[in-house]
Write an enzyme that holds these catalytic residues in place. Structure first.
Site, short mmCIF file in Angstrom:
data_model
loop_
_atom_site.label_atom_id
_atom_site.label_comp_id
_atom_site.label_asym_id
_atom_site.label_seq_id
_atom_site.Cartn_x
_atom_site.Cartn_y
_atom_site.Cartn_z
N GLU A 185 67.51 -47.12 87.85
CA GLU A 185 68.32 -46.85 89.27
C GLU A 185 70.00 -45.88 88.64
OE1 GLU A 185 69.49 -50.39 91.15
OE2 GLU A 185 66.74 -51.19 91.33
N GLU B 160 57.81 -52.46 88.86
CA GLU B 160 57.87 -53.72 90.34
C GLU B 160 58.04 -54.51 91.44
OE1 GLU B 160 62.38 -53.98 90.43
OE2 GLU B 160 62.81 -53.40 88.57
#
Length: 374
Positions: free
Chosen positions: A158, A263
């Site tokens: 991220e 995810e």
């Protein structure tokens, strides 16, 4: 009928029953996620601390039966595994790796460098040399410990904003975007055989996609190893569109790297404020206790089950279409009772985003996914 004939008759019945039982067992064993997709891509799941410690035999049975890859939810993040400068906590991480080896699973390390869930002692380091040295010590210590055992690392997590620019973080403020190249170089040197991945959410977005393409090309231009892009797949019933996901799969694959869906979960709950993304710091306390935000407090309705099943069917149809580009699909949780979406971004909600319910029973969505391989 003579006694010999009776014995022969009942022996034949027993033999037939034995072979039928074995055939049924084989058929049941093959009707699982990992077996159904074994020639396409790995099927993974994320494990919590309690699950890593194997306190639930029902969960352990389901894990062994359905999945062939694992990722730790939190226990290898910096604040957990390296809480003080000279202190590493490997107890849970060791158990996690041992669990994966016990079940012959593909083991993922998550995650080496991330601005969130960072140990407090790292958050205010303002000297670039010190920060670089701390990253080096962190990566060398952890990756070398599990060299040859952890097969894939989420090296950087991220690092981008929604427009594809670099996120403001202490790593970027102090080192610029060089912290990414630094991390990948170190990971590659610490374990040359491990697969190295850049992982992020909303990578279906065109702007963020362009940012990832630029990031990967920059690493490649420097001769730095990167093996894959991890697309976190925290999606909903309505979006993102299959076309947007497909465009990103193709764009990343064209870079010569593999795509992983790292995810995967599909929220079934409403987000009327147009919530977008999966930044853990987001919170909407004003909606707590609002029944409109928690329409399925006990269980998912039949219509909700049907919607979820159709969404997963569409998603996996796309995955199968591009199976040559995809190496792993990991669900972010084993069952609905575990999912982080029960409390994010609104505390106290009951979400139902996975293929197994709170009793570890397969949902309609599970059957819709398996039906694609029949």
């Amino acid at each position: 009928m003579t006694n010999k004939l009776y014995k022969l008759f009942f022996t034949l019945i027993a033999v037939i029953a034995f072979f039928n039982c074995n055939n049924n067992t084989k058929k049941e064993d093959s009707t699982t996620l990992k077996e159904s997709f074994k020639n396409d891509f790995l099927i993974g799941t994320a494990l919590s601390n309690l699950q890593i410690n194997q306190t639930d035999s029902q969960l352990a049975s389901l894990l062994k039966k359905e999945f062939n890859a694992i990722t730790p939810e939190n226990d290898m993040k910096w604040e957990q595994i390296h809480p003080q400068k000279d202190t590493f906590y490997f107890d849970v991480a060791d158990k996690y790796v041992e669990l994966g080896e016990k079940y012959n699973m593909h083991i993922v390390g998550h995650t080496l460098v991330w601005h969130s869930q960072l140990a407090p002692w790292m958050q205010n380091v303002k000297d670039s040399i010190t920060l670089a040295n701390n990253i080096e010590n962190h990566i060398n210590t952890i990756v070398k410990r599990y060299k040859g055992r952890i097969e894939t690392w989420d090296v950087v997590n991220e690092a981008l904003n929604e427009d594809g620019s670099f996120r403001t973080s202490n790593f970027h403020e102090v080192m610029g975007d060089s912290f990414i190249a630094h991390a990948f170089k170190l990971a590659a040197a610490a374990d040359p055989d491990a697969k190295l991945v850049y992982n992020d959410y909303n990578l279906w977005k065109p702007e963020k996609r362009a940012g990832v393409v630029k990031l990967v090309k920059n690493l490649q231009a420097q001769g730095i190893k990167i093996d894959g892009v991890g697309m976190q797949a925290h999606w909903s019933l309505e979006g993102p569109s299959i076309k947007d996901i497909e465009n990103s799969i193709i764009a990343y694959s064209n870079l010569g790297v593999k795509v992983s869906f790292t995810e995967l979960d599909v929220t079934v709950l409403p987000n009327p404020w147009d919530l977008d993304g999966a930044a853990v710091e987001q919170s909407y306390e004003q909606f707590e206790g609002d029944p409109k935000m928690n329409p399925y407090p006990v269980k998912l309705t039949d219509s909700g089950q049907t919607q979820l099943a159709k969404r997963y069917e569409d998603i996996f149809n796309l995955f199968l279409k591009h199976k040559d580009k995809i190496d792993r699909v990991t669900f972010w949780g084993v069952n609905d009772g575990q999912t982080w979406l029960n409390n994010w971004p609104i505390n106290g909600r009951t979400n139902h985003p996975l293929l197994f319910d709170r009793n570890f029973e397969p949902k309609k969505a599970y059957n819709s996914v398996l039906a694609l391989k029949k």
